[in-house]
Design a protein around this motif. Structure first.
Motif, PDB file in Angstrom:
ATOM      1  N   ASP A   1      55.796 -49.896  50.322  1.00 34.52           N
ATOM      2  CA  ASP A   1      55.521 -49.266  51.621  1.00 34.52           C
ATOM      3  C   ASP A   1      55.975 -47.806  51.605  1.00 34.52           C
ATOM      4  O   ASP A   1      55.255 -46.917  52.070  1.00 34.52           O
ATOM      5  N   ALA A   2      57.166 -47.557  51.087  1.00 30.66           N
ATOM      6  CA  ALA A   2      57.662 -46.186  51.003  1.00 30.66           C
ATOM      7  C   ALA A   2      56.805 -45.345  50.074  1.00 30.66           C
ATOM      8  O   ALA A   2      56.530 -44.168  50.346  1.00 30.66           O
ATOM      9  N   ALA A   3      56.369 -45.939  48.967  1.00 32.75           N
ATOM     10  CA  ALA A   3      55.514 -45.213  48.034  1.00 32.75           C
ATOM     11  C   ALA A   3      54.187 -44.829  48.679  1.00 32.75           C
ATOM     12  O   ALA A   3      53.667 -43.725  48.485  1.00 32.75           O
ATOM     13  N   PHE A   4      53.638 -45.747  49.496  1.00 26.15           N
ATOM     14  CA  PHE A   4      52.391 -45.447  50.177  1.00 26.15           C
ATOM     15  C   PHE A   4      52.563 -44.286  51.150  1.00 26.15           C
ATOM     16  O   PHE A   4      51.750 -43.368  51.211  1.00 26.15           O
ATOM     17  N   VAL A   5      53.648 -44.327  51.931  1.00 22.17           N
ATOM     18  CA  VAL A   5      53.884 -43.263  52.905  1.00 22.17           C
ATOM     19  C   VAL A   5      54.037 -41.923  52.204  1.00 22.17           C
ATOM     20  O   VAL A   5      53.487 -40.908  52.634  1.00 22.17           O
ATOM     21  N   GLY A   6      54.767 -41.915  51.104  1.00 22.36           N
ATOM     22  CA  GLY A   6      54.956 -40.673  50.370  1.00 22.36           C
ATOM     23  C   GLY A   6      53.667 -40.144  49.777  1.00 22.36           C
ATOM     24  O   GLY A   6      53.492 -38.928  49.635  1.00 22.36           O
ATOM     25  N   ALA A   7      52.745 -41.038  49.411  1.00 26.43           N
ATOM     26  CA  ALA A   7      51.490 -40.614  48.791  1.00 26.43           C
ATOM     27  C   ALA A   7      50.426 -40.240  49.818  1.00 26.43           C
ATOM     28  O   ALA A   7      49.405 -39.650  49.467  1.00 26.43           O
ATOM     29  N   SER A   8      50.648 -40.580  51.081  1.00 23.90           N
ATOM     30  CA  SER A   8      49.658 -40.297  52.117  1.00 23.90           C
ATOM     31  C   SER A   8      49.571 -38.793  52.347  1.00 23.90           C
ATOM     32  O   SER A   8      50.568 -38.126  52.634  1.00 23.90           O
ATOM     33  N   ALA A   9      48.355 -38.245  52.224  1.00 22.18           N
ATOM     34  CA  ALA A   9      48.171 -36.795  52.340  1.00 22.18           C
ATOM     35  C   ALA A   9      47.293 -36.420  53.518  1.00 22.18           C
ATOM     36  O   ALA A   9      46.739 -35.331  53.563  1.00 22.18           O
ATOM     37  N   GLY A  10      47.143 -37.303  54.483  1.00 15.85           N
ATOM     38  CA  GLY A  10      46.303 -37.023  55.634  1.00 15.85           C
ATOM     39  C   GLY A  10      46.358 -38.167  56.621  1.00 15.85           C
ATOM     40  O   GLY A  10      47.128 -39.119  56.452  1.00 15.85           O
ATOM     41  N   PRO A  11      45.533 -38.095  57.670  1.00 20.98           N
ATOM     42  CA  PRO A  11      45.518 -39.184  58.656  1.00 20.98           C
ATOM     43  C   PRO A  11      45.146 -40.512  58.014  1.00 20.98           C
ATOM     44  O   PRO A  11      44.158 -40.616  57.307  1.00 20.98           O
ATOM     45  N   ASP A  12      45.965 -41.521  58.240  1.00 18.48           N
ATOM     46  CA  ASP A  12      45.729 -42.851  57.674  1.00 18.48           C
ATOM     47  C   ASP A  12      46.229 -43.884  58.678  1.00 18.48           C
ATOM     48  O   ASP A  12      47.217 -44.583  58.441  1.00 18.48           O
ATOM     49  N   PRO A  13      45.558 -43.988  59.835  1.00 17.55           N
ATOM     50  CA  PRO A  13      46.132 -44.731  60.968  1.00 17.55           C
ATOM     51  C   PRO A  13      46.312 -46.228  60.751  1.00 17.55           C
ATOM     52  O   PRO A  13      47.329 -46.780  61.185  1.00 17.55           O
ATOM     53  N   PHE A  14      45.363 -46.894  60.106  1.00 14.02           N
ATOM     54  CA  PHE A  14      45.457 -48.353  60.014  1.00 14.02           C
ATOM     55  C   PHE A  14      46.632 -48.814  59.151  1.00 14.02           C
ATOM     56  O   PHE A  14      47.384 -49.715  59.559  1.00 14.02           O
ATOM     57  N   PRO A  15      46.840 -48.237  57.961  1.00 14.70           N
ATOM     58  CA  PRO A  15      48.018 -48.637  57.200  1.00 14.70           C
ATOM     59  C   PRO A  15      49.333 -48.312  57.910  1.00 14.70           C
ATOM     60  O   PRO A  15      50.292 -49.084  57.841  1.00 14.70           O
ATOM     61  N   PHE A  16      49.378 -47.171  58.621  1.00 13.47           N
ATOM     62  CA  PHE A  16      50.604 -46.824  59.336  1.00 13.47           C
ATOM     63  C   PHE A  16      50.836 -47.789  60.504  1.00 13.47           C
ATOM     64  O   PHE A  16      51.985 -48.128  60.820  1.00 13.47           O
ATOM     65  N   ALA A  17      49.766 -48.228  61.155  1.00 13.79           N
ATOM     66  CA  ALA A  17      49.915 -49.217  62.218  1.00 13.79           C
ATOM     67  C   ALA A  17      50.461 -50.527  61.654  1.00 13.79           C
ATOM     68  O   ALA A  17      51.325 -51.180  62.267  1.00 13.79           O
ATOM     69  N   TYR A  18      49.982 -50.917  60.477  1.00 18.53           N
ATOM     70  CA  TYR A  18      50.484 -52.124  59.825  1.00 18.53           C
ATOM     71  C   TYR A  18      51.974 -51.986  59.518  1.00 18.53           C
ATOM     72  O   TYR A  18      52.759 -52.918  59.754  1.00 18.53           O
ATOM     73  N   LEU A  19      52.368 -50.804  59.004  1.00 15.30           N
ATOM     74  CA  LEU A  19      53.780 -50.586  58.691  1.00 15.30           C
ATOM     75  C   LEU A  19      54.642 -50.673  59.950  1.00 15.30           C
ATOM     76  O   LEU A  19      55.741 -51.226  59.921  1.00 15.30           O
ATOM     77  N   GLY A  20      54.128 -50.109  61.060  1.00 14.84           N
ATOM     78  CA  GLY A  20      54.880 -50.172  62.307  1.00 14.84           C
ATOM     79  C   GLY A  20      55.062 -51.592  62.781  1.00 14.84           C
ATOM     80  O   GLY A  20      56.160 -51.992  63.206  1.00 14.84           O
ATOM     81  N   ALA A  21      53.984 -52.395  62.719  1.00 14.51           N
ATOM     82  CA  ALA A  21      54.073 -53.787  63.137  1.00 14.51           C
ATOM     83  C   ALA A  21      55.026 -54.567  62.232  1.00 14.51           C
ATOM     84  O   ALA A  21      55.859 -55.349  62.710  1.00 14.51           O
TER      85      ALA A  21
END
Length: 229
Positions: free
Chosen positions: A27-47
Motif C-alpha cells: 500500500d505504501a509503495a503504491f502511494v509513493g508511486a502514484s504520480a497523479g489523480p488515482d481516486p479509486f485506489p486511494f478510496a480503497y486505502l481509506g476504507a
C-alpha cells in the motif's frame, strides 16, 4: 452484550504495536508511486485503514453504546465524520504536522473519555456533564490528525494530491459505515438479551482500560523512542 461483542472488545483491549494500522508494504509503495489523480485506489486505502483502525472503532463503539435511536446515531457519527474530515484534509494538504505518537495517545484517551462518560463518571466525580456532541466533534478533529499522520509518513506526490486526499477521505467514510453497521448490529442483538444491562458497566470499564492501554503504549514509545504504531 453478546459473546461476539465481548470477544471483539477483548481483542481490541489486547491491541499492541503488532496490531498497528499504519499504511505500509505494498500500500505504501503504491502511494509513493502514484504520480497523479488515482481516486479509486486511494478510496480503497481509506476504507481499509478505517476498518483496521481499532482505536477509531473503539471510540465509535463508545459513542454509540447508549444511543438507541437512529437519529442520534446519525447526529453523533456526522459530527465525528465532520471533525476527522476537516483535519485529515487540512493536515495533509497544508502539512500541519504533529508527532504521530502524541496524536495517537490522545486518540487512546478519547476512547477512555467516552467510556468514562458512559459510566456517568463526570456527573458522579465532578458534578458536571460535558456536552457529548462537542466532545465527539473535538475528538473527531484529533482522530483526523491521526489519519493525516499516516499519510504524511508516505511520499505523497503533489500532482493530484487534493483529488487523492478527497478519495481517501471518502474511503474512510465508507469503511466507517461498514464498521458501524457491524457494531450496531452486534449492539442491537446484545440489547435484546437480559444480560445487556448488568454487563454494560463491565463493558465500559473494559473500554476504559483499552483507551488507557492504547494511550500508554503511544506515550511509552514517545518517551523511549519506540516505533511509531
Amino acid at each position: 452484550m453478546t459473546r461476539a461483542a465481548w470477544g471483539a472488545l477483548a481483542l481490541s483491549c489486547a491491541a499492541t504495536p503488532a496490531l498497528a494500522h499504519n499504511i505500509g508494504g505494498s500500500d505504501a509503495a503504491f502511494v509513493g508511486a502514484s504520480a497523479g489523480p488515482d481516486p479509486f485506489p486511494f478510496a480503497y486505502l481509506g476504507a481499509k485503514h478505517m476498518v483496521t483502525g481499532y482505536d477509531h472503532l473503539l471510540f465509535l463503539l463508545g459513542v454509540v453504546f447508549f444511543l438507541f435511536r437512529l437519529r442520534q446515531v446519525a447526529l453523533y457519527v456526522s459530527l465525528f465524520s465532520l471533525g476527522h474530515s476537516l483535519t485529515l484534509l487540512a493536515g495533509v494538504f497544508w502539512n500541519i504536522h504533529f508527532d504521530p505518537r502524541l496524536v495517537d495517545a490522545v486518540i487512546g484517551l478519547s476512547v477512555a473519555y467516552k467510556a468514562f462518560d458512559n459510566l456517568g463518571g463526570f456527573r458522579t466525580v465532578f458534578g458536571v456533564q460535558p456536552d457529548p456532541r462537542a466532545a465527539v466533534l473535538g475528538f473527531g478533529l484529533v482522530h483526523g490528525f491521526g489519519l493525516a499522520t499516516k499519510l504524511q509518513a508516505l511520499d505523497l506526490q503533489p500532482r493530484g494530491l487534493l483529488t487523492n486526499l478527497v478519495a481517501f477521505n471518502v474511503g474512510v467514510e465508507i469503511g466507517q459505515l461498514l464498521a458501524l453497521s457491524v457494531i450496531l448490529a452486534a449492539m442491537t442483538l446484545g440489547r435484546r438479551t437480559p444480560a445487556f444491562v448488568p454487563t454494560a458497566t463491565a463493558a465500559n470499564i473494559l473500554l476504559l482500560f483499552a483507551g488507557f492501554l492504547l494511550a500508554g503504549v503511544q506515550l511509552a514509545g514517545y518517551a523511549y523512542g519506540g516505533p511509531v504504531t
